[in-house]
Motif scaffolding. Structure first.
Motif, PDB file in Angstrom:
ATOM      1  N   SER A   7       0.829  -1.195   0.000  1.00 21.17           N
ATOM      2  CA  SER A   7       0.000   0.000   0.000  1.00 21.17           C
ATOM      3  C   SER A   7       0.869   1.253   0.000  1.00 21.17           C
ATOM      4  N   GLU A   8       0.296   2.299  -0.502  1.00 26.47           N
ATOM      5  CA  GLU A   8       0.988   3.576  -0.604  1.00 26.47           C
ATOM      6  C   GLU A   8       0.701   4.439   0.614  1.00 26.47           C
ATOM      7  N   THR A   9       1.484   5.498   0.738  1.00 24.02           N
ATOM      8  CA  THR A   9       1.251   6.505   1.760  1.00 24.02           C
ATOM      9  C   THR A   9       0.834   7.787   1.058  1.00 24.02           C
ATOM     10  N   PHE A  10      -0.239   8.398   1.523  1.00 26.21           N
ATOM     11  CA  PHE A  10      -0.800   9.580   0.897  1.00 26.21           C
ATOM     12  C   PHE A  10      -0.813  10.749   1.870  1.00 26.21           C
ATOM     13  N   THR A  11      -0.712  11.950   1.323  1.00 27.39           N
ATOM     14  CA  THR A  11      -0.939  13.154   2.116  1.00 27.39           C
ATOM     15  C   THR A  11      -2.405  13.530   1.947  1.00 27.39           C
ATOM     16  N   VAL A  12      -2.876  14.429   2.790  1.00 24.99           N
ATOM     17  CA  VAL A  12      -4.245  14.925   2.663  1.00 24.99           C
ATOM     18  C   VAL A  12      -4.423  15.563   1.286  1.00 24.99           C
ATOM     19  N   LYS A  13      -3.398  16.258   0.815  1.00 31.36           N
ATOM     20  CA  LYS A  13      -3.453  16.894  -0.505  1.00 31.36           C
ATOM     21  C   LYS A  13      -3.580  15.845  -1.609  1.00 31.36           C
ATOM     22  N   ASP A  14      -2.841  14.731  -1.504  1.00 29.81           N
ATOM     23  CA  ASP A  14      -2.939  13.651  -2.493  1.00 29.81           C
ATOM     24  C   ASP A  14      -4.378  13.136  -2.573  1.00 29.81           C
ATOM     25  N   VAL A  15      -4.969  12.903  -1.424  1.00 27.12           N
ATOM     26  CA  VAL A  15      -6.338  12.383  -1.373  1.00 27.12           C
ATOM     27  C   VAL A  15      -7.309  13.396  -1.976  1.00 27.12           C
ATOM     28  N   ALA A  16      -7.116  14.671  -1.663  1.00 23.79           N
ATOM     29  CA  ALA A  16      -7.998  15.725  -2.168  1.00 23.79           C
ATOM     30  C   ALA A  16      -8.003  15.788  -3.696  1.00 23.79           C
ATOM     31  N   GLU A  17      -6.904  15.386  -4.319  1.00 26.53           N
ATOM     32  CA  GLU A  17      -6.826  15.385  -5.787  1.00 26.53           C
ATOM     33  C   GLU A  17      -7.644  14.257  -6.406  1.00 26.53           C
ATOM     34  N   HIS A  18      -8.029  13.292  -5.602  1.00 26.13           N
ATOM     35  CA  HIS A  18      -8.826  12.153  -6.074  1.00 26.13           C
ATOM     36  C   HIS A  18     -10.280  12.320  -5.610  1.00 26.13           C
ATOM     37  N   ASN A  19     -10.896  13.422  -6.036  1.00 23.78           N
ATOM     38  CA  ASN A  19     -12.222  13.762  -5.538  1.00 23.78           C
ATOM     39  C   ASN A  19     -13.357  13.475  -6.520  1.00 23.78           C
ATOM     40  N   THR A  20     -13.055  12.785  -7.611  1.00 30.47           N
ATOM     41  CA  THR A  20     -14.083  12.387  -8.569  1.00 30.47           C
ATOM     42  C   THR A  20     -13.868  10.926  -8.948  1.00 30.47           C
ATOM     43  N   VAL A  21     -14.877  10.315  -9.529  1.00 33.17           N
ATOM     44  CA  VAL A  21     -14.762   8.919  -9.961  1.00 33.17           C
ATOM     45  C   VAL A  21     -13.632   8.782 -10.974  1.00 33.17           C
ATOM     46  N   ASP A  22     -13.522   9.728 -11.886  1.00 32.85           N
ATOM     47  CA  ASP A  22     -12.464   9.683 -12.903  1.00 32.85           C
ATOM     48  C   ASP A  22     -11.064   9.761 -12.297  1.00 32.85           C
TER      49      ASP A  22
ATOM     50  N   SER B 228     -12.458  -3.773   3.125  1.00 31.16           N
ATOM     51  CA  SER B 228     -11.123  -3.194   3.245  1.00 31.16           C
ATOM     52  C   SER B 228     -10.106  -3.772   2.259  1.00 31.16           C
ATOM     53  N   ASP B 229     -10.041  -5.080   2.159  1.00 32.76           N
ATOM     54  CA  ASP B 229      -9.050  -5.695   1.261  1.00 32.76           C
ATOM     55  C   ASP B 229      -9.247  -5.275  -0.189  1.00 32.76           C
ATOM     56  N   LYS B 230     -10.473  -5.091  -0.575  1.00 31.63           N
ATOM     57  CA  LYS B 230     -10.796  -4.739  -1.966  1.00 31.63           C
ATOM     58  C   LYS B 230     -10.591  -3.249  -2.260  1.00 31.63           C
ATOM     59  N   LEU B 231     -10.867  -2.393  -1.279  1.00 32.61           N
ATOM     60  CA  LEU B 231     -10.906  -0.957  -1.548  1.00 32.61           C
ATOM     61  C   LEU B 231      -9.743  -0.142  -0.975  1.00 32.61           C
ATOM     62  N   LYS B 232      -9.033  -0.678   0.000  1.00 36.05           N
ATOM     63  CA  LYS B 232      -7.952   0.095   0.624  1.00 36.05           C
ATOM     64  C   LYS B 232      -6.766   0.199  -0.324  1.00 36.05           C
ATOM     65  N   VAL B 233      -6.298   1.442  -0.518  1.00 34.67           N
ATOM     66  CA  VAL B 233      -5.151   1.679  -1.400  1.00 34.67           C
ATOM     67  C   VAL B 233      -3.937   2.193  -0.644  1.00 34.67           C
ATOM     68  N   GLY B 234      -4.109   2.539   0.622  1.00 34.03           N
ATOM     69  CA  GLY B 234      -2.967   3.009   1.384  1.00 34.03           C
ATOM     70  C   GLY B 234      -3.356   3.623   2.711  1.00 34.03           C
ATOM     71  N   THR B 235      -2.402   4.365   3.262  1.00 38.55           N
ATOM     72  CA  THR B 235      -2.601   5.021   4.549  1.00 38.55           C
ATOM     73  C   THR B 235      -2.272   6.501   4.425  1.00 38.55           C
ATOM     74  N   LEU B 236      -2.738   7.245   5.388  1.00 40.72           N
ATOM     75  CA  LEU B 236      -2.499   8.678   5.413  1.00 40.72           C
ATOM     76  C   LEU B 236      -1.170   8.957   6.093  1.00 40.72           C
ATOM     77  N   LYS B 237      -0.354   9.772   5.466  1.00 43.71           N
ATOM     78  CA  LYS B 237       0.951  10.153   6.006  1.00 43.71           C
ATOM     79  C   LYS B 237       0.738  11.186   7.123  1.00 43.71           C
ATOM     80  N   GLU B 238       1.429  10.964   8.213  1.00 44.07           N
ATOM     81  CA  GLU B 238       1.380  11.957   9.298  1.00 44.07           C
ATOM     82  C   GLU B 238       2.094  13.208   8.828  1.00 44.07           C
ATOM     83  N   GLU B 239       1.418  14.332   8.975  1.00 48.08           N
ATOM     84  CA  GLU B 239       2.008  15.582   8.539  1.00 48.08           C
ATOM     85  C   GLU B 239       2.343  16.440   9.747  1.00 48.08           C
ATOM     86  N   ALA B 240       3.400  17.177   9.639  1.00 47.82           N
ATOM     87  CA  ALA B 240       3.818  18.063  10.726  1.00 47.82           C
ATOM     88  C   ALA B 240       2.774  19.156  10.935  1.00 47.82           C
TER      89      ALA B 240
END
Length: 84
Positions: free
Chosen positions: A2-17, A70-82
């Motif tokens: 699994s990957e590690t994402f920032t809140v900003k990374d997740v925000a960029e994935h805000n549509t089905v496309d 979870s196994d089907k849909l989880k793509v990663g975890t959220l990176k702890e940000e300072a």
């Protein structure tokens, strides 16, 4: 792996496309393949796409739902940000 994402990374994935990512308890899930199968309808998933949906999720679901998908849909975890 699994990957590690920032809140900003997740925000960029805000549509089905773009993958329609949501955050639940610091885990990142891609809802794009599930959006049409969601028993509560696609509208709610699209509304929380790219955001932390933890509070909304736990309001309507229990832990067995998360375990089931979870196994089907989880793509990663959220990176702890300072925090400044």
């Amino acid at each position: 792996m699994s990957e590690t994402f920032t809140v900003k990374d997740v925000a960029e994935h805000n549509t089905v496309d773009n993958g329609l990512y949501i955050i639940i308890d610091s885990n990142v899930y891609s809802m794009a393949s599930f959006v049409d199968d969601h028993p509560g309808g696609s509208k709610i998933l699209k509304r929380v796409g790219g955001k932390d949906a933890t509070q909304q999720f736990w309001k309507y679901h229990n832990e067995s739902v998360l375990k089931k998908y979870s196994d089907k849909l989880k793509v990663g975890t959220l990176k702890e940000e300072a925090k400044l």
